[in-house]
Write a protein that holds these residues in place. Structure first.
Motif, mmCIF file in Angstrom:
data_model
loop_
_atom_site.group_PDB
_atom_site.id
_atom_site.type_symbol
_atom_site.label_atom_id
_atom_site.label_comp_id
_atom_site.label_asym_id
_atom_site.label_seq_id
_atom_site.Cartn_x
_atom_site.Cartn_y
_atom_site.Cartn_z
ATOM 1 N N SER A 527 -2.962 13.156 -0.822
ATOM 2 C CA SER A 527 -2.067 14.203 -1.329
ATOM 3 C C SER A 527 -2.680 14.704 -2.624
ATOM 4 N N ASP A 528 -3.477 15.759 -2.527
ATOM 5 C CA ASP A 528 -4.260 16.206 -3.666
ATOM 6 C C ASP A 528 -3.415 17.005 -4.642
ATOM 7 N N CYS A 529 -3.961 17.183 -5.825
ATOM 8 C CA CYS A 529 -3.287 17.986 -6.844
ATOM 9 C C CYS A 529 -3.857 19.398 -6.827
ATOM 10 N N GLN A 530 -3.264 20.255 -7.613
ATOM 11 C CA GLN A 530 -3.693 21.644 -7.646
ATOM 12 C C GLN A 530 -5.008 21.770 -8.405
ATOM 13 N N LEU A 539 -5.824 10.465 -10.291
ATOM 14 C CA LEU A 539 -5.741 9.978 -8.926
ATOM 15 C C LEU A 539 -5.013 8.632 -8.940
ATOM 16 N N PHE A 540 -3.851 8.578 -8.287
ATOM 17 C CA PHE A 540 -3.109 7.329 -8.149
ATOM 18 C C PHE A 540 -3.472 6.694 -6.799
ATOM 19 N N ILE A 541 -4.034 5.489 -6.853
ATOM 20 C CA ILE A 541 -4.276 4.731 -5.631
ATOM 21 C C ILE A 541 -3.051 3.856 -5.415
ATOM 22 N N VAL A 542 -2.293 4.173 -4.364
ATOM 23 C CA VAL A 542 -0.958 3.594 -4.181
ATOM 24 C C VAL A 542 -0.998 2.550 -3.072
ATOM 25 N N PHE A 559 -1.240 18.037 -11.489
ATOM 26 C CA PHE A 559 -2.427 17.310 -11.917
ATOM 27 C C PHE A 559 -2.482 15.868 -11.390
ATOM 28 N N GLN A 560 -1.497 15.450 -10.567
ATOM 29 C CA GLN A 560 -1.478 14.080 -10.072
ATOM 30 C C GLN A 560 -1.674 14.055 -8.555
ATOM 31 N N ALA A 561 -2.742 13.351 -8.118
ATOM 32 C CA ALA A 561 -3.047 13.200 -6.700
ATOM 33 C C ALA A 561 -2.724 11.774 -6.266
ATOM 34 N N LEU A 562 -2.431 11.610 -4.975
ATOM 35 C CA LEU A 562 -2.048 10.309 -4.431
ATOM 36 C C LEU A 562 -2.931 9.952 -3.249
ATOM 37 N N LEU A 563 -3.432 8.696 -3.237
ATOM 38 C CA LEU A 563 -4.202 8.192 -2.100
ATOM 39 C C LEU A 563 -3.659 6.811 -1.739
ATOM 40 N N PRO A 564 -2.979 6.680 -0.601
ATOM 41 C CA PRO A 564 -2.447 5.371 -0.213
ATOM 42 C C PRO A 564 -3.523 4.501 0.427
ATOM 43 N N ILE A 565 -3.417 3.187 0.221
ATOM 44 C CA ILE A 565 -4.296 2.235 0.894
ATOM 45 C C ILE A 565 -3.431 1.209 1.596
ATOM 46 N N ARG A 566 -3.955 0.642 2.641
ATOM 47 C CA ARG A 566 -3.216 -0.348 3.409
ATOM 48 C C ARG A 566 -3.519 -1.746 2.894
ATOM 49 N N GLY A 567 -2.658 -2.279 2.094
ATOM 50 C CA GLY A 567 -2.788 -3.673 1.653
ATOM 51 C C GLY A 567 -4.097 -3.950 0.959
ATOM 52 N N LYS A 568 -4.652 -5.127 1.257
ATOM 53 C CA LYS A 568 -5.850 -5.602 0.570
ATOM 54 C C LYS A 568 -7.102 -5.026 1.221
ATOM 55 N N ILE A 569 -7.898 -4.341 0.398
ATOM 56 C CA ILE A 569 -9.126 -3.742 0.908
ATOM 57 C C ILE A 569 -10.213 -4.811 1.026
ATOM 58 N N LEU A 570 -11.376 -4.401 1.506
ATOM 59 C CA LEU A 570 -12.513 -5.297 1.686
ATOM 60 C C LEU A 570 -12.997 -5.835 0.344
ATOM 61 N N ASN A 571 -13.323 -7.128 0.306
ATOM 62 C CA ASN A 571 -13.944 -7.724 -0.882
ATOM 63 C C ASN A 571 -15.426 -7.379 -0.863
ATOM 64 N N VAL A 572 -15.802 -6.357 -1.607
ATOM 65 C CA VAL A 572 -17.174 -5.856 -1.532
ATOM 66 C C VAL A 572 -18.176 -6.781 -2.209
ATOM 67 N N GLN A 573 -17.689 -7.744 -2.992
ATOM 68 C CA GLN A 573 -18.603 -8.690 -3.614
ATOM 69 C C GLN A 573 -19.266 -9.567 -2.547
ATOM 70 N N LYS A 574 -18.556 -9.814 -1.466
ATOM 71 C CA LYS A 574 -19.079 -10.644 -0.385
ATOM 72 C C LYS A 574 -19.728 -9.817 0.721
ATOM 73 N N ALA A 575 -19.425 -8.528 0.783
ATOM 74 C CA ALA A 575 -19.867 -7.689 1.893
ATOM 75 C C ALA A 575 -21.152 -6.946 1.545
#
Length: 762
Positions: A527-530, A539-542, A559-575
Motif C-alpha cells: 500500500s504505497d504512499c503518494q 515504509l511500515f513493515i507490518v 507519506f506513509q506506505a505499508l508492506l505486510p509480511i507473514r510472520g517470521k521471515i527467512l533467517n538470512v544469516q543461515k541462508a
C-alpha cells in the motif's frame, strides 16, 4: 624591485643530512602525525629486515616517559668496522649518509622493506637526539648524534639521557665517536636505537598513535612467522593492584595440537609447516634486547603487549575474518624466477647495468565468509601496498578466470542460464565476502612512488597468475582432495551474488520513483504512499494482515506506505543469497526499498526516508524484528549505518480513566511501567477502570489508537537502530543468528545473570 643579477654565488649547497632537515616532506611525506609514525616504521623495518634475512627472532619497542622511542633487536648488529671508501665506521655510515647500506648489494638482503637507503639516516636527521648501541664481537659499541651530527653528550645522569644535555659535536676529519662501553658473550649480537623526535621539525599538532603502532606490529608478526615483537609502554599510569601479567595481551598462536600454557611454551614450539626464519646461530637474545626487557621489568606499571604468530598469512586471514565462513582458508604458495636488468655497484663504486635472475616467493591465503564486505591486504616483503599492484592483479585475473570456468562447468547445477548475456560472473561477485592476504617476496621491488602504495614490478604478475591458475584452479573445481564441498559452497555464494546484482539492476530500472506505472510493478500487497514526498516518506513493515487493515485506516497515505509480511521471515544469516532471493518476503522488501542489495546497494536510490518495523509487542514480534534487522544488516547495511531503520513501539496496556477524567487514556509499555502508573494514580486519587486492556497484538487496536500511539509522528515513539561498531555487530549477528549452536547457548548461559527486563520491550 627584483634582483636582476643571478650567479653561482646565489646557489645554496646543502651537504649531508642538512637537506633532510630543510625538506623533510621529501623523505617522510609530512611533518604531522603521519610523518612522526613514518620515522618509527623506518627503524622497526630495519630490524624486521634482519628477521626476513633469518638473523633476528626478537624485537622490543619501548615508549619512554620522556617521549623518546627505543627499538632493540637481536639481529647481526650494524657493522662497526670501517667502510673503505668513507673511512667511517659502519654505524656512522648507516646513520649519517643518505643512500648507504647493505640493501643496495645482492648478498646481504634478498627481500627487504627499506630499499632507498635513507631510513635510519633520515630519522637521525629529524631527531633532536639519537643514541645507538651495537653488540658485536663480544663488545657493546655506543654512539650519539644531535640532529644527525655525531658527538658526545654530557648527561648529568647517564641512566636518564636527555636531548637537552650539553653536546659536543665531532669536528670534521676527526676520529669517530663510536666507543666501547661494555662486554657481551661472543655469540650475542643486536642493535638498539633510541631517538627523540625533533620538535623543531614536527608540527605542534603531531601526535604519536599507540593504536597504529599495535596494528603495525601485529601485522608484521603475521607476515614474519616466528618473530616475536614486544611493545612496552611506560606511559601507562600506575594502577596499584593490577599486575604486569594482567595488563599483558598475548597474540601468540599455539601450534596445532598443542596447548600454550605460557608465552614461553608458545614461542619455543614451531609446527612442521612453519616458514619461520632460521636463527642463524643466534643462541640468545642480544644485550640490547636483554636491556630492553630489563627496563620493562623495572617499570612494573608499564603496559606490555607481545605478538608472535607461527602460521603466517593463514593466521592473518583468520584474524581478519568476521562472519560465518563459507570455506576453509585456502593457501597458494610457491616460487618463480624472472630476469631483470638492474644497476649494480662495481668495485670502484661506479654503476653499470647487468641482467640478474630474481626469485619471487608467493604466499597467498584466502577464504570466503557469509557477507559481502571485501577484506584484501597485499604486501611486498613487509611493505603494505594498499593500492595493490601486479601481485593483486595477477591473483584476481586468475581467480576470475577460474571461477568463470567452474561456473560454466556446473551451470545446470547452479541454475545459470549461459545464453543470458547478463548471467556472467563479474569480479565484484567474486570479491563479495572474500578475505585475502597476498604477499610476495622479491629483491629490489619497484613501486609507483616513494609512498610504495602500488607494486610496479611487472614480472611478478605472470608468476602469481600461473601459480594461482594451477593451485586455485584445483581447489575451485574440487579436483584437489577435500575441496569438493567447499568449492560448491563458494560457487553457490558467488552465483548468488551475481543473481543479486542482476536483480538489483532490474529493480532499479522499475523503482526510480512512485507513479501509477511504477507502482503497478511493485508487490500487490504494498500500500504505497503518494509520490512527491521523498524526503519524509516512511515504509511500515507490518506483521500480519490483521494489523494491515487497522494500519491502513490509521496511516497518512500522503507519506506513509505499508508492506505486510507473514510472520517470521527467512533467517538470512543461515541462508545463501540464492535462498534469500527466492524467499518472497525478503525479495519483496528489497524490491520495495528500491536501492538494491549487497555490494550494489545504493542508498541514494532508496524510496523511503524511514523504514519502520511495526510488530506486536511480544516475544514473536521481537523475533520478527531481529530477523528483519538481520536482513537489513546483511544486504542493506547502509540503511542502518545512516540511521534510516526504526522500530515502532506499540503499547502493551491501555488505562481508561474515570470520574472527572472520563474519556482520557494512559498507555504503558511494560508491566513494570503499568504497576508504577497505577500506583501513581492511586496516590493522586484519580479513579480508573480496573479492567485494564492488554493488547495481544496490533490488530486489537482501532485506527485512532494505533495512530495516536504508534504511527502519528506528533505522538508516536520510535526507536532508531544504530550500529556504532560494525565489527562487533557482525560478530553478534554471527553468534546469535548463525548456524553454530554451542556458542549461542554458551552466550545465553553466561549472560543470564545480567538479564534486565527493562532493556527489552515486552
Amino acid at each position: 624591485m627584483a634582483k636582476e643579477e643571478y650567479g653561482a654565488k646565489d646557489l645554496a649547497v646543502l651537504e649531508g643530512l642538512d637537506a633532510v632537515r630543510k625538506r623533510p616532506g621529501m623523505y617522510i611525506g609530512t611533518t604531522d602525525s603521519q610523518g612522526l609514525m613514518h620515522c618509527l616504521w623506518e627503524i622497526i623495518d630495519n630490524s624486521v629486515d634482519e628477521a626476513l634475512a633469518g638473523f633476528c627472532t626478537n624485537i622490543v619497542v619501548t615508549l619512554h616517559t620522556d617521549g623518546s622511542i627505543e627499538v632493540a633487536d637481536d639481529g647481526r648488529g650494524i657493522p662497526v668496522d670501517k667502510e673503505p671508501k668513507t673511512k667511517l665506521t659502519g654505524v656512522e655510515v648507516v646513520l649519517t649518509k643518505l643512500h648507504a647500506g647493505a640493501k643496495f648489494g645482492n648478498s646481504s638482503y634478498n627481500a627487504v622493506g627499506g630499499l632507498h637507503g635513507v631510513g635510519s639516516s633520515v630519522v637521525n636527521a629529524l631527531s633532536s637526539r639519537l643514541d645507538v648501541w651495537v653488540d658485536r664481537d663480544g663488545l657493546t659499541h655506543h654512539m650519539s648524534f644531535h640532529q644527525g651530527h655525531p658527538g658526545v653528550y654530557a648527561d648529568a645522569d647517564p641512566a636518564n639521557p636527555s636531548p637537552d644535555s650539553p653536546f659536543k659535536r665531532t669536528r670534521k676529519n676527526r676520529p669517530t665517536e663510536l666507543e666501547i662501553v661494555g662486554k657481551v658473550p661472543a655469540k650475542r649480537t643486536g642493535t638498539r636505537i633510541r631517538y627523540w623526535a625533533d620538535k623543531e621539525i614536527f608540527n605542534s599538532t603531531a601526535e604519536f598513535s599507540y593504536e597504529q603502532l599495535i596494528d603495525r606490529v601485529r601485522q608484521t608478526s603475521f607476515l614474519v612467522p616466528g618473530l616475536k615483537i614486544t611493545v612496552v609502554d611506560e606511559n601507562v599510569p600506575e594502577t596499584g593492584d593490577a599486575s604486569l601479567d594482567e595488563m599483558r595481551e598475548v597474540d601468540a598462536v599455539a601450534p596445532a595440537g598443542t596447548t600454550a600454557a605460557s608465552e614461553t611454551e608458545t614461542a619455543s614450539e614451531t609446527p612442521d609447516d612453519s616458514d619461520a626464519p632460521a636463527a642463524s646461530g643466534v643462541a640468545e637474545p642480544s644485550e640490547a634486547v636483554a636491556v630492553a626487557q630489563a627496563d620493562a621489568a623495572a617499570h612494573t606499571h608499564a603496559r606490555v603487549e607481545e605478538f608472535l604468530h607461527t602460521g603466517g598469512v593463514k593466521d592473518f586471514v583468520d584474524f581478519l575474518s568476521h562472519g560465518e565462513p563459507i570455506s576453509d582458508i585456502w593457501r597458494i604458495q610457491g616460487e618463480g624466477t624472472y630476469e631483470e636488468e638492474t644497476q649494480a655497484v662495481g668495485e670502484n663504486g661506479e654503476l653499470h647495468a647487468q641482467n640478474v635472475t630474481r626469485t619471487c616467493g608467493v604466499d597467498i591465503a584466502l577464504r570466503w565468509v557469509n557477507g559481502y564486505d571485501t577484506v584484501m591486504r597485499s604486501f611486498v616483503n613487509i611493505i603494505e601496498t594498499p593500492g595493490g599492484g601486479m601481485h593483486v592483479d595477477g591473483l584476481m585475473n586468475s581467480i576470475t578466470r577460474q571461477v568463470r570456468k567452474a561456473v560454466e562447468a556446473n551451470a545446470r547445477k547452479l541454475k545459470v542460464n549461459l545464453k543470458d548475456q547478463h548471467m556472467r560472473v563479474e569480479r565484484d561477485d567474486i570479491m563479495a565476502g572474500l578475505v585475502a592476504v597476498v604477499t610476495v617476496r622479491i629483491a629490489e621491488p619497484q613501486f609507483q612512488g616513494q609512498t610504495k602504495d602500488v607494486l610496479g614490478t611487472a614480472q611478478v604478475k605472470p608468476i602469481v597468475t600461473r601459480m594461482t591458475d594451477k593451485q586455485f584452479g584445483e581447489m575451485i573445481t574440487g579436483a584437489k582432495r577435500g575441496y569438493k564441498e567447499q568449492s560448491a559452497r563458494v560457487l553457490e555464494k558467488i552465483v548468488g551474488e551475481m543473481h543479486a546484482r542482476v536483480q538489483s539492476r532490474k529493480a532499479k530500472e522499475v523503482t526510480r520513483r512512485k507513479n501509477a506505472l511504477e507502482s503497478a510493478s511493485m508487490p500487490s500487497k504494498l500500500s504505497d504512499c503518494q509520490p512527491g514526498n521523498d524526503d519524509v516518506a516512511e515504509l511500515f513493515i507490518v506483521e500480519g494482515d490483521s494489523a494491515l487493515g487497522t494500519a491502513k485506516a490509521a496511516r497518512n497515505s500522503g507519506f506513509q506506505a505499508l508492506l505486510p509480511i507473514r510472520g517470521k521471515i527467512l533467517n538470512v544469516q543461515k541462508a545463501s543469497i540464492t535462498q534469500m532471493l527466492s524467499n518472497k518476503e525478503c525479495a519483496a522488501i528489497i524490491q520495495v526499498v528500491g536501492a538494491g542489495s549487497g555490494q550494489s546497494f545504493d542508498i541514494e536510490q532508496a524510496r523511503y526516508n524511514k523504514v519502520i518495523m511495526m510488530t506486536d509487542a511480544d516475544v514473536d514480534g521481537a523475533h520478527i524484528r531481529i530477523l528483519l534487522l538481520t536482513l537489513f544488516y546483511r544486504y542493506m547495511r547502509p540503511l542502518i549505518e545512516h540511521g534510516h531503520v526504526y522500530a515502532a513501539v506499540p503499547p502493551l496496556h491501555r488505562i481508561a480513566l474515570a470520574g472527572s477524567h472520563k474519556g482520557e487514556y494512559i498507555y504503558t509499555y511494560s508491566d513494570d511501567e503499568l504497576a508504577g502508573k497505577l500506583a501513581d494514580l492511586d496516590r493522586r486519587h484519580i479513579s480508573y477502570n480496573p479492567d485494564i486492556q492488554r493488547y495481544k497484538g496490533l490488530g486489537e487496536m482501532d485506527a485512532d489508537q494505533l495512530a495516536d500511539t504508534t504511527m502519528d509522528p506528533r505522538t508516536r515513539m520510535l526507536r532508531r537502530i544504530r550500529m556504532e561498531d560494525a565489527a562487533q555487530a557482525a560478530e553478534i549477528f554471527s553468534l546469535l543468528m548463525g548456524d553454530d549452536v554451542p556458542p549461542r547457548k554458551a552466550f545465553i548461559v553466561e549472560n543470564a545473570d545480567d538479564f534486565d527486563r527493562s532493556k527489552i520491550d515486552t
